[in-house]
Design a protein around this motif. Sequence first.
Motif, PDB file in Angstrom:
ATOM      1  N   UNK A  24      60.251  19.931  61.557  1.00  0.00           N
ATOM      2  CA  UNK A  24      61.204  20.372  62.402  1.00  0.00           C
ATOM      3  C   UNK A  24      60.963  19.546  63.472  1.00  0.00           C
ATOM      4  N   UNK A  25      59.913  18.931  63.929  1.00  0.00           N
ATOM      5  CA  UNK A  25      60.023  18.078  65.127  1.00  0.00           C
ATOM      6  C   UNK A  25      60.541  16.511  65.099  1.00  0.00           C
ATOM      7  N   UNK A  26      60.423  16.097  63.820  1.00  0.00           N
ATOM      8  CA  UNK A  26      60.808  14.910  63.342  1.00  0.00           C
ATOM      9  C   UNK A  26      62.213  14.844  62.985  1.00  0.00           C
ATOM     10  N   UNK A  27      62.899  15.726  62.773  1.00  0.00           N
ATOM     11  CA  UNK A  27      64.258  15.709  62.565  1.00  0.00           C
ATOM     12  C   UNK A  27      65.176  15.373  63.791  1.00  0.00           C
ATOM     13  N   UNK A  28      66.214  14.562  63.262  1.00  0.00           N
ATOM     14  CA  UNK A  28      67.110  14.048  64.515  1.00  0.00           C
ATOM     15  C   UNK A  28      67.800  14.965  65.127  1.00  0.00           C
ATOM     16  N   UNK A  29      67.853  14.815  66.617  1.00  0.00           N
ATOM     17  CA  UNK A  29      68.596  15.688  67.565  1.00  0.00           C
ATOM     18  C   UNK A  29      70.046  15.763  67.368  1.00  0.00           C
ATOM     19  N   UNK A  30      70.872  16.838  67.086  1.00  0.00           N
ATOM     20  CA  UNK A  30      72.089  17.060  66.908  1.00  0.00           C
ATOM     21  C   UNK A  30      72.766  17.894  68.237  1.00  0.00           C
ATOM     22  N   UNK A  31      72.317  18.425  69.368  1.00  0.00           N
ATOM     23  CA  UNK A  31      72.693  19.014  70.193  1.00  0.00           C
ATOM     24  C   UNK A  31      73.374  20.202  69.936  1.00  0.00           C
ATOM     25  N   UNK A  32      74.566  20.334  70.372  1.00  0.00           N
ATOM     26  CA  UNK A  32      75.031  21.603  69.958  1.00  0.00           C
ATOM     27  C   UNK A  32      76.426  21.665  69.004  1.00  0.00           C
ATOM     28  N   UNK A  78      69.254  22.910  67.037  1.00  0.00           N
ATOM     29  CA  UNK A  78      69.780  21.724  67.775  1.00  0.00           C
ATOM     30  C   UNK A  78      69.327  20.442  67.345  1.00  0.00           C
ATOM     31  N   UNK A  79      68.838  20.535  65.982  1.00  0.00           N
ATOM     32  CA  UNK A  79      68.547  19.506  65.224  1.00  0.00           C
ATOM     33  C   UNK A  79      69.244  19.408  63.709  1.00  0.00           C
ATOM     34  N   UNK A  80      69.305  18.217  63.217  1.00  0.00           N
ATOM     35  CA  UNK A  80      69.681  18.074  61.870  1.00  0.00           C
ATOM     36  C   UNK A  80      68.485  18.225  61.031  1.00  0.00           C
ATOM     37  N   UNK A  81      68.078  19.478  60.600  1.00  0.00           N
ATOM     38  CA  UNK A  81      66.918  19.516  59.987  1.00  0.00           C
ATOM     39  C   UNK A  81      66.920  19.094  58.584  1.00  0.00           C
ATOM     40  N   UNK A  82      65.883  18.432  58.188  1.00  0.00           N
ATOM     41  CA  UNK A  82      65.504  18.378  56.911  1.00  0.00           C
ATOM     42  C   UNK A  82      63.977  18.527  56.603  1.00  0.00           C
ATOM     43  N   UNK A  83      63.673  18.673  55.339  1.00  0.00           N
ATOM     44  CA  UNK A  83      62.296  19.276  55.085  1.00  0.00           C
ATOM     45  C   UNK A  83      61.295  17.976  55.120  1.00  0.00           C
TER      46      UNK A  83
END
Length: 268
Positions: A17-25, A8-13
């Motif tokens: 995990x918890x600091x990446x921006x939220x992307x929803x569905x 549910x996030x736009x994960x980047x290293x």
Amino acid sequence: MANNVIAFKDYNVVDGIWGSPWAGFDHFERFFANPVAWDLIRNTLMLSLYGFLAGFPVPIILALALNEVRARFFKRTVQMVTYAPHFISTVIVVSMLILVFSPRIGFMADVLGFFGVSRNLLADPDAFRSVYVWSDVWQTAGYSAIIYMAALAGIDPSLYEAARLDGASRLRKIWHVDLPGIAPTVVVVMILSVGSIMAIGFEKAFLLQNPLNLSQSEIIATYTYKIGLLSADFSLATAVGLFNSVINLILLLAVNTVSKRVTGNGLW
């Protein structure tokens, strides 16, 4: 489990995990908007259902047959021969399949040629599922039969004696004593099998995969590997994997509920 939030996030290293921006569905929408998505789901379901229908009854039949054998040497020999393939690694099994079905050196090419069939089964999309499933049945049937043989060993011997006194034939004894005796075990194994029907193994499908059979050999597990590890799109790969797990959970709950109502047996 908590790390599934990557889906549910736009994960980047860098952000983690918890600091990446939220992307929803968004990543789920990306997957289902991809034309290949429904092909992946169809291929996974078809391969899983084929494997279940072909592989589920074979260990039961093998266990029932071995239970009727009275020659101990023959029984142990058959057990060893059918049990041993379980310990062969998937890589070795696929290597054996490649050698057997090779159009140049494989003996199956000669057998098919004898019947006037000129086919490279490993490159034929229509043959991929059969090669995958029946090689899996050969590898796992003996090991899976142990569960049912253990259940057969727990049946009260007095039931066999009563069946013999009633003049029951071997088939009648199997139908009225053996099958009811192992029914709870069969139901539990069936529920677990159906509950993992979308979680078909990655290794063999990936190793048997080639550009010619990709139309049927590309399944969710291999797609997730390519998207997640090779393309480094971790969020999309996690979303696809989470979707797969949710479908398995729904199937598990549904089959367990139906089984409890129909047979009275279930996982809980």
